[in-house]
Design an enzyme around this catalytic site. Sequence first.
Site, PDB file in Angstrom:
ATOM      1  N   CYS A 184       0.834  -1.199   0.000  1.00  0.00           N
ATOM      2  CA  CYS A 184       0.000   0.000   0.000  1.00  0.00           C
ATOM      3  C   CYS A 184       0.876   1.260   0.000  1.00  0.00           C
ATOM      4  O   CYS A 184       1.437   1.599  -1.036  1.00  0.00           O
ATOM      5  CB  CYS A 184      -0.975  -0.021   1.178  1.00  0.00           C
ATOM      6  SG  CYS A 184      -2.338   1.154   0.982  1.00  0.00           S
TER       7      CYS A 184
ATOM      8  N   HIS B  37      -3.536  -4.945   0.598  1.00  0.00           N
ATOM      9  CA  HIS B  37      -2.985  -5.411   1.868  1.00  0.00           C
ATOM     10  C   HIS B  37      -3.007  -6.936   1.931  1.00  0.00           C
ATOM     11  O   HIS B  37      -3.951  -7.526   2.459  1.00  0.00           O
ATOM     12  CB  HIS B  37      -3.776  -4.824   3.037  1.00  0.00           C
ATOM     13  CG  HIS B  37      -3.473  -3.390   3.305  1.00  0.00           C
ATOM     14  ND1 HIS B  37      -2.532  -2.990   4.232  1.00  0.00           N
ATOM     15  CD2 HIS B  37      -3.961  -2.259   2.736  1.00  0.00           C
ATOM     16  CE1 HIS B  37      -2.467  -1.664   4.244  1.00  0.00           C
ATOM     17  NE2 HIS B  37      -3.323  -1.193   3.346  1.00  0.00           N
TER      18      HIS B  37
ATOM     19  N   GLU C 108      -1.385  -8.859   3.816  1.00  0.00           N
ATOM     20  CA  GLU C 108      -1.324  -9.345   5.202  1.00  0.00           C
ATOM     21  C   GLU C 108      -2.707  -9.460   5.836  1.00  0.00           C
ATOM     22  O   GLU C 108      -2.866 -10.115   6.884  1.00  0.00           O
ATOM     23  CB  GLU C 108      -0.426  -8.422   6.041  1.00  0.00           C
ATOM     24  CG  GLU C 108      -1.067  -7.166   6.574  1.00  0.00           C
ATOM     25  CD  GLU C 108      -1.315  -6.074   5.553  1.00  0.00           C
ATOM     26  OE1 GLU C 108      -1.935  -5.055   5.890  1.00  0.00           O
ATOM     27  OE2 GLU C 108      -0.870  -6.231   4.389  1.00  0.00           O
TER      28      GLU C 108
END
Length: 253
Positions: free
Chosen positions: A130, A230, A232
């Site tokens: 990001c 994202h 994660e």
Amino acid sequence: MELNAQSQPVAARPAGAQPPLIGVTTYLTRARWGVAWDLPAALLPAAYPEYVQRSGGLAVMLPPDDPAAAAGVVRRLDGLVLAGGEDLDPALYGEEPHPRTGAAVPERDRWELALLAAALDQDVPVLGVCRGMQVMNVHAGGTLLQHLPDEVGHEAHNPRAGAFSGHLVKPVPGTLTARLLPDAVDVATHHHQAVARLGDGLVATAHAEDGTVEALEYPGDRFALGVQWHPEARDDLRLARALVRAAASRPRR
């Protein structure tokens, strides 16, 4: 069909070898915790180190520091993750702030640009997430759209502050991004800025349905990849496992 993250094994390492050491950049902000503490803090959502750890790496946090120290820090690392976070200072790419651009954190901007420069110079694998992808673009001389809805006419990339939403991303065939993510993938998104002019030497390697650049990379054998989403925040470890494999393949210092 999206591959199961658990089906992507980490490259085997010699018996007794340490996992690759992956540095992850942090926020620098005021935070509250416990019953009374309200102080400046270097912090990171736990999903980032867990993402590295689940992918076979050893995560270490890199709070903002003197940019002159960046090269020495990177020499101790096997890989680098530039985490998400605040908007970059528009002065870094020659613009005045948009009314919707967030307050800059110059210490973090300077530190992460120095870490990235050192990682590229030392051929340390990099994954930008990001804001981290935007750092990569600005470092290469590119610019940012300071408020993406002005360009695309909707707020689907960040419909609600503080919550991830999803949209499809389509990788560009023949790129590292496409080798790691061969099919269109539904990603977790939370951003109101995006790449405008692409930086020198970078190629756009994935797009959203509205044309927004969703990934970029340096072509060739180098592992230097940025994604606007994202990873994660989803149970898909393919990008982190690729970073860890690239880090594990480097000669140990």
